[in-house]
Write a protein that holds these residues in place. Structure first.
Motif, PDB file in Angstrom:
ATOM      1  N   HIS A  73       0.805  -1.219   0.000  1.00 49.45           N
ATOM      2  CA  HIS A  73       0.000   0.000   0.000  1.00 49.45           C
ATOM      3  C   HIS A  73       0.843   1.277   0.000  1.00 49.45           C
ATOM      4  O   HIS A  73       0.289   2.372  -0.135  1.00 49.45           O
ATOM      5  CB  HIS A  73      -0.914   0.014   1.234  1.00 49.45           C
ATOM      6  N   GLN A  76       0.641   3.789  -3.077  1.00 45.56           N
ATOM      7  CA  GLN A  76      -0.600   4.553  -3.182  1.00 45.56           C
ATOM      8  C   GLN A  76      -0.718   5.599  -2.079  1.00 45.56           C
ATOM      9  O   GLN A  76      -1.263   6.685  -2.300  1.00 45.56           O
ATOM     10  CB  GLN A  76      -1.813   3.617  -3.144  1.00 45.56           C
ATOM     11  N   ILE A  77      -0.217   5.266  -0.894  1.00 44.96           N
ATOM     12  CA  ILE A  77      -0.229   6.241   0.204  1.00 44.96           C
ATOM     13  C   ILE A  77       0.525   7.498  -0.202  1.00 44.96           C
ATOM     14  O   ILE A  77       0.053   8.633  -0.004  1.00 44.96           O
ATOM     15  CB  ILE A  77       0.391   5.618   1.473  1.00 44.96           C
ATOM     16  N   ARG A  79       1.214   8.574  -3.263  1.00 48.86           N
ATOM     17  CA  ARG A  79       0.525   9.272  -4.359  1.00 48.86           C
ATOM     18  C   ARG A  79      -0.689  10.050  -3.836  1.00 48.86           C
ATOM     19  O   ARG A  79      -0.960  11.173  -4.292  1.00 48.86           O
ATOM     20  CB  ARG A  79       0.100   8.270  -5.438  1.00 48.86           C
ATOM     21  N   ASP A  80      -1.403   9.471  -2.891  1.00 49.88           N
ATOM     22  CA  ASP A  80      -2.568  10.161  -2.327  1.00 49.88           C
ATOM     23  C   ASP A  80      -2.147  11.447  -1.613  1.00 49.88           C
ATOM     24  O   ASP A  80      -2.844  12.469  -1.692  1.00 49.88           O
ATOM     25  CB  ASP A  80      -3.313   9.247  -1.364  1.00 49.88           C
ATOM     26  N   CYS A  81      -1.022  11.399  -0.919  1.00 51.86           N
ATOM     27  CA  CYS A  81      -0.521  12.605  -0.253  1.00 51.86           C
ATOM     28  C   CYS A  81      -0.187  13.697  -1.268  1.00 51.86           C
ATOM     29  O   CYS A  81      -0.585  14.866  -1.108  1.00 51.86           O
ATOM     30  CB  CYS A  81       0.721  12.280   0.575  1.00 51.86           C
ATOM     31  N   LYS A  83      -1.250  14.042  -4.290  1.00 52.51           N
ATOM     32  CA  LYS A  83      -2.469  14.510  -4.948  1.00 52.51           C
ATOM     33  C   LYS A  83      -3.223  15.497  -4.067  1.00 52.51           C
ATOM     34  O   LYS A  83      -3.682  16.554  -4.532  1.00 52.51           O
ATOM     35  CB  LYS A  83      -3.368  13.318  -5.276  1.00 52.51           C
ATOM     36  N   ASP A  84      -3.355  15.171  -2.777  1.00 51.71           N
ATOM     37  CA  ASP A  84      -4.088  16.056  -1.869  1.00 51.71           C
ATOM     38  C   ASP A  84      -3.370  17.389  -1.692  1.00 51.71           C
ATOM     39  O   ASP A  84      -4.000  18.443  -1.608  1.00 51.71           O
ATOM     40  CB  ASP A  84      -4.275  15.380  -0.514  1.00 51.71           C
ATOM     41  N   TRP A  94       1.459  13.552  -9.095  1.00 45.96           N
ATOM     42  CA  TRP A  94       1.104  12.413  -8.248  1.00 45.96           C
ATOM     43  C   TRP A  94       0.906  11.114  -9.035  1.00 45.96           C
ATOM     44  O   TRP A  94       1.124  10.025  -8.509  1.00 45.96           O
ATOM     45  CB  TRP A  94      -0.147  12.736  -7.432  1.00 45.96           C
ATOM     46  N   GLN A  95       0.534  11.230 -10.281  1.00 41.85           N
ATOM     47  CA  GLN A  95       0.293  10.021 -11.079  1.00 41.85           C
ATOM     48  C   GLN A  95       1.565   9.423 -11.665  1.00 41.85           C
ATOM     49  O   GLN A  95       1.666   8.211 -11.842  1.00 41.85           O
ATOM     50  CB  GLN A  95      -0.669  10.320 -12.225  1.00 41.85           C
TER      51      GLN A  95
END
Length: 391
Positions: A73, A76-77, A79-81, A83-84, A94-95
């Motif tokens: 995980h 993805q953790i 990338r989510d940071c 992105k936010d 982020w992508q």
């Protein structure tokens, strides 16, 4: 003798600052492990540069065989940071940024130091930790750092809401606050550098940000004599790790008191609460804040010291900077009576074995409102009566 009339400066950095991107990812990884295992031991470091994020460190789990499962995980953790925070730049997106995960199992020697030879839980490392509080703001925080944070939080709000889409994630603020009779009364200079996503002059950027700065600061603090420096070097379109490399733990003064109080040296982000660099610094702030809230002093510094593998603090020191209504030695004794300052005692009192750390990674670990799920529990003033009875 303490000075009463002076100017003091502190700075803050936004969540999009390269170092804060790394703090955020490290704390998000910590939260993810604590959500799965409240007893997880995590020491996570992040490095970010153009189109690349590298995550490393140690993890100890109650069931160590699950470590590989959780590792899936991490990508993805991160990338989510990103992105936010808002990064969608060509060279930091982020992508598309490359993420390398080098986390591994915690050292058995460190683990045995924390567990202790007698089975009692020792400190995760040696060190000194400081907490501080002052009556100069409602949050019992130094004004320069508290308002530097507030400016950047407000700009992040209007950026993320779409009200000011021209603003980018990377920003820094700095306030030089004028003190008279020991209390803040104005600002002699305001410095703000913010990333912008379109070509803009410094004057155009100031037109965007000035209303929000005035909204945040007390009205009387800005006068005709206040100096403004908004994007003083000109264009600032390339921000974040693409413009400058980032690393976890490089903004420790931003994280605490803006230089108005000592810092023990250890960073917070990415560390689980067995690490006293983090938990004991939170405990010291909790104690100092409650001392001031109890009316024992207008300013208070608390120092705690620990040795690796040893549960109880080696020393407790209090300084009221000449503002005390109670002798500092009596405060030290009251502090020792009022709270179990072993790592386990701190964690249980402040409920630190929860996934509450990602939110601390930007805009300061102190001076925030306690939250219903246990976030910022060290900002509570529920120890006031206990301290009074212990003096």
């Amino acid at each position: 003798m303490a000075r009463n009339n002076y100017t003091f400066t502190s700075e803050s950095v936004s969540e999009g600052h390269p170092d804060k991107v790394c703090d955020r990812i490290s704390d998000a990884v910590l939260d993810a492990f604590l959500a799965e295992d409240p007893l997880a031991r995590v020491a996570c470091e992040t490095f970010a540069t153009t189109n690349r994020v590298v995550i490393g460190g140690e993890v100890g789990l109650t069931d160590q065989e699950k470590l590989h499962e959780y590792m899936g995980h991490i990508d993805q953790i991160a990338r989510d940071c990103i992105k936010d925070i808002g990064y969608e730049q060509d060279k930091f997106h982020w992508q598309t940024c490359e993420i390398t995960n080098l986390l591994h199992e915690q050292s058995a020697h460190i683990a045995q130091g924390v567990t202790g030879e007698r089975g009692d839980e020792g400190a995760g490392d040696q060190g000194i930790m400081f907490g501080y509080a002052t009556t100069e703001t409602d949050a019992l925080m130094p004004a320069p750092i508290q308002f530097s944070h507030a400016i950047l939080r407000r700009l992040a709000e209007v950026r993320k809401s779409g009200v000011e889409p021209v603003l980018g994630p990377d920003a820094k603020s700095q306030l030089s606050v004028i003190y008279e009779n020991g209390m803040p009364v104005g600002v002699s200079s305001i410095v703000l550098s913010t990333q912008h996503l379109e070509e803009m002059t410094s004057d155009q950027v100031r037109e965007v940000v000035e209303p929000y700065i005035r909204e945040v600061l007390p009205e009387a603090w800005i006068t005709d004599k206040t100096e403004w420096h908004v994007n003083p070097t000109g264009s600032f379109m390339i921000g974040g790790p693409d413009g400058d490399a980032g690393l976890t733990g490089r903004k420790i003064i931003v994280d605490t008191y803006g230089g108005a109080a000592p810092h023990g040296g250890g960073a917070f982000s990415g560390k689980d609460p067995t690490k006293v660099d983090r938990s004991a610094a939170y405990a010291a702030r909790y104690l100092a804040k409650n001392v001031v809230a109890a009316g024992m002093a207008e300013r208070c510094t608390i120092q705690l010291s620990y040795a690796i593998g040893v549960a109880r603090p080696l020393s407790i020191y209090a300084d009221t900077h000449g503002t005390g209504e109670v002798d500092p030695a009596d405060i030290e004794r009251a502090v020792a009576k009022s709270m179990d300052l072993t790592p386990r005692g701190i964690r249980e009192k402040l409920q630190l074995n929860k996934p509450i750390y990602q939110r601390t990674a930007a805009y300061g670990h102190f001076g925030r409102e306690p939250e219903a799920d246990g976030g910022f529990s060290w900002e509570k003033t529920d120890l006031v009566d206990t301290l009074k009875k212990a003096v």
